[in-house]
Design an enzyme around this catalytic site. Structure first.
Site: not given
Ligand code: NAD
Length: 246
Positions: A24, A101, A104, A119, A130, A152, A154, A191, A212
């Protein structure tokens, strides 16, 4: 940071097969909050409950109002410098695949081709009866008209093609395991590496580099760790590589 960027560029060029793992945090600079970072959604809402199979099945009203609202906050956003840098690296064969993960879709929008979505996504939804796939917009439109749960043709319930808490992992997870196993280098971007089973993938790669904002459980095992914003770090990485190509 400059020497760390140089080190990352060097490691990337030495690597025969590089796989990127994003979370994220790679999308916060596109104005999509993460879950666990400071200011993350986790701290504001009970996202784990809202985005769960239990809520989908047993509290559809809550799921298709507040849960859907949360999913909708991740739509219609633009790729940022980090997504674009990763697409650029793939075009130059410096990155072979992006495992994400995120739901978006911003890696695809920025031009990355080989993207494994762990995800799911917000492009489609599926019928629980269906199995037919249809556009996610249809589900959103139906729910906003008060059709809860959205149906849906169906008569079955439409659900987002997102992996919720309680769902099994998609077949692309097996592919991600193979990618990680053959990676000389895995570059983790944005992440917390706290969500299983994806958090297991970095342990399969030969070398790790982590970009990160905050520390992760893998920092000690990584060859390179940069605690800074993904957009800034990856743009500098691209600049560095371009400068050395001249
Ligand atoms: P997480 O929220 O657990 O961790 C995000 C990490 O990113 C944090 O450690 C944070 O310090 C770091 N971070 C934030 N902004 C940053 C930046 N600009 N540059 C570098 N690092 C930055 O995220 P995760 O590990 O992906 O797990 C969260 C779950 O939530 C995932 O399964 C995901 O599917 C879902 N999620 C997805 C979205 C999306 O699709 N954008 C948004 C929120 C949550």
């Amino acid at each position: 940071m400059t020497s760390a960027i140089g080190d990352l560029a060097h490691t990337l060029r030495q690597s025969r097969y590089t796989v990127v793992l994003t979370g994220a945090g790679v999308s916060t600079e596109s104005d999509i909050p993460d879950f666990r970072g400071s200011g993350g959604l986790w701290k504001k809402l009970d996202s784990m409950k809202l985005l769960s199979l239990d809520t989908l099945y047993y509290e559809p009203e809550l799921f298709y109002t507040e849960g859907l609202e949360l999913l909708n906050t991740m739509r219609g956003k633009q790729p940022n410098a980090a997504h674009k840098a990763l697409a650029w690296l793939e075009q130059r064969s410096l990155v072979q695949a992006v495992i994400t993960q995120n739901i978006d879709g911003l890696h695809y929008e920025s031009g990355s081709k080989r993207v494994l979505e762990m995800h799911g996504n917000l492009r489609t939804c599926s019928c629980l009866r269906c199995g037919a796939k249809t556009s996610f917009d249809l589900l959103v439109d139906a729910a906003s008209r008060g059709e809860i749960p959205p149906k849906c043709r169906c008569g079955g319930t439409l659900r987002p093609d997102v992996v919720f808490f309680g769902d099994p992992m998609p077949p692309s997870f097996q592919e991600a395991i193979q990618e990680a196993q053959q990676a000389d280098l895995m570059l983790v971007v944005g992440s917390s590496l706290q969500v299983a089973p994806v958090s297991y993938l970095p342990s399969l790669a030969r070398q790790l580099a982590i970009v990160n904002l905050e520390p992760t459980p893998y920092d000690r095992a990584a060859r390179i760790v940069i605690h800074d914003k993904a957009g800034i770090v990856l743009s500098k990485l691209v600049e560095h590589i371009k400068a050395n190509l001249l």
